[in-house]
Enzyme design. Sequence first.
Site, mmCIF file in Angstrom:
data_model
loop_
_atom_site.group_PDB
_atom_site.id
_atom_site.type_symbol
_atom_site.label_atom_id
_atom_site.label_comp_id
_atom_site.label_asym_id
_atom_site.label_seq_id
_atom_site.Cartn_x
_atom_site.Cartn_y
_atom_site.Cartn_z
ATOM 1 N N THR A 31 0.736 -1.120 -0.065
ATOM 2 C CA THR A 31 -0.037 0.007 -0.074
ATOM 3 C C THR A 31 0.970 1.155 -0.096
ATOM 4 O O THR A 31 2.156 1.434 0.204
ATOM 5 C CB THR A 31 -0.810 0.279 1.145
ATOM 6 O OG1 THR A 31 -0.063 0.151 2.536
ATOM 7 C CG2 THR A 31 -1.814 -1.235 1.474
ATOM 8 N N GLU A 73 -5.579 -3.747 -1.691
ATOM 9 C CA GLU A 73 -6.112 -5.143 -1.162
ATOM 10 C C GLU A 73 -7.192 -5.920 -2.078
ATOM 11 O O GLU A 73 -7.631 -6.888 -1.678
ATOM 12 C CB GLU A 73 -6.656 -4.807 0.132
ATOM 13 C CG GLU A 73 -5.768 -4.257 1.106
ATOM 14 C CD GLU A 73 -5.443 -2.794 1.317
ATOM 15 O OE1 GLU A 73 -4.914 -2.397 2.432
ATOM 16 O OE2 GLU A 73 -5.869 -2.167 0.201
ATOM 17 N N LYS A 84 -17.399 15.263 9.678
ATOM 18 C CA LYS A 84 -18.418 14.841 10.729
ATOM 19 C C LYS A 84 -18.685 16.211 11.334
ATOM 20 O O LYS A 84 -17.887 16.515 12.326
ATOM 21 C CB LYS A 84 -17.995 13.999 11.629
ATOM 22 C CG LYS A 84 -17.958 12.414 11.080
ATOM 23 C CD LYS A 84 -17.783 11.384 12.033
ATOM 24 C CE LYS A 84 -17.541 10.043 11.121
ATOM 25 N NZ LYS A 84 -17.055 8.862 12.237
ATOM 26 N N TRP A 96 -22.598 13.483 8.536
ATOM 27 C CA TRP A 96 -21.614 13.440 7.503
ATOM 28 C C TRP A 96 -21.789 14.264 6.395
ATOM 29 O O TRP A 96 -22.809 14.824 5.969
ATOM 30 C CB TRP A 96 -21.641 11.754 7.110
ATOM 31 C CG TRP A 96 -21.081 10.896 8.018
ATOM 32 C CD1 TRP A 96 -20.713 11.140 9.304
ATOM 33 C CD2 TRP A 96 -21.378 9.494 7.617
ATOM 34 N NE1 TRP A 96 -20.335 9.974 9.894
ATOM 35 C CE2 TRP A 96 -20.487 8.831 8.856
ATOM 36 C CE3 TRP A 96 -21.394 8.667 6.395
ATOM 37 C CZ2 TRP A 96 -20.246 7.453 8.931
ATOM 38 C CZ3 TRP A 96 -21.425 7.282 6.875
ATOM 39 C CH2 TRP A 96 -20.794 6.780 7.944
#
Length: 539
Positions: free
Chosen positions: A182, A327, A435, A440
Amino acid sequence: MEQQLLVSSILRHAERHHARQEIVSARVEGDIHRYTYADMAVRARQLANTLDDLDLDAGARVATLAWNGYRHLELYFAASGSGRVLHTVNPRLHPDQIAWIIDDAADGALFFEASFLPLVAQIASSLTTVRHFVLLADSVPDSPEAAAIPGLVAYEPLVAAASSTYDWPDFDEHRAAALCYTSGTTGNPKGALYSHRSTLLHCYAVAMPDAMGFSAREVVLPIVPMFHVNAWGMPYAAAIVGAKLVLPGPDLSGPALHELQEAEGVTFSASVPTVWAGQLEHLRKLGTSPSTLRRAVVGGAACPPAMLRELRDVHGLEVVHGWGMTETSPFGTAGVLKAHHADLDPADREAVQLRQGRVVFGIDLKIVDDEGVEQPWDGVTSGHLMARGHWVLAEYYNRRDLEPLVDGWFPTGDIASIDADGFMMITDRSKDVIKSGGEWISSVQIEGLAMSHPDIDLAACIGVPHPKWDERPVLVVTRAPGVSLDEDGLRKHLVGEIPSWWMPDRIVFVDEIPIGATGKIVKTSLREEYADLLVAAGA
């Protein structure tokens, strides 16, 4: 009849059934290299013998620091096909991270381009496991950098001296084929190990009509780097169908890519939005459109609405919006429309195209709330995006301390909604979601709307601490050259397009927005820079 799914079988098929098809590479040396799948197969066998001669055992990790080119392609097949593990290393990472990754993988050999000679010279002494340094070139230069690398040898003499006769070994398809780390924006990178089986199934998925839709009639230009999640699987997928493969080398500028596309008759290309933006800017200057390009895949980050419209309406391209991650090997979704979408009005159809797309067989998605309860596919409700499938990671390499799965599903770290047709839309990264007052706010949606303004080049929306609302959005933007758009002008563009309480508290114009090693905006840097903006201003 049961046969092992092995990377070497892709090469055998390409050589047997698509022997005369071309592979074209723009080289670091500045010229164009041409040969065929048959030629590549011969050199891959020679390289496999070379790896044997270097005394790299089965399972040994073979690292690469290389651009998209024919030598890198040979390593793709020779390393994995011979039972070793191809480890593509991202050269855009910090040198300390690169050295850490190579050590963590315990790579036995490092093959690298001449472009990275200074980088390898800088880190060579700290690479404790690398026994062989191989320069992807005709010869080793007489230079201080080359002298600093112990036992450095050139690639071409090694390959030329090896036999072209090699019997690809047969082994368990669950053995490792490739390793990719990653980007490591938070802490050290983590390794994702791909098996031969997962790699084969993944490349089948990539080639399917409802994904990238490859065929022997296509001319494929993978702009996304071969050092980044195996160029989204395109080198393998092109080989299984026999597509002409065009590899762009180190120069990913708009002019260089356009010249290569036109010269080679490219019909399909895939890249991240920042690279597409460079191509579009060049086409605007020329006042022209690609003459052969038909389909454009945009992935790695959300495709801005303005970019979708310019690719589609100005240049006549079919735009496929995609999503994936290291992934997931990385293919996750592709935004190929279904038949009934043709009946929608243009605005509704575009809304579907701006979603990241739907899965093909072999992978599945769901969204859950904070308690893990699955949420409805209504196109509105958002939740944590979870993935599972034949090419989704089960565990990280060398990290037994981490358990990445939750009840058999991989938490992607994305916040998303899914509509009734299975079209998924990323509304934010979990770490980037804003937030405010317990609700959100989608940074992705605000960024897309900002970049739909013709005077905005790039936009990043971040959550900044606020004394009353916990967080509030701050929008950081770069202007297009020669324009004088101000904050009020951009606010007027956003009014009515987002809920009023989503409106950024500040809009900051900058000369440059930080871009990371994989072409994505580095929001961590922006959050650090503007952490006190609202508090200092009394909000």
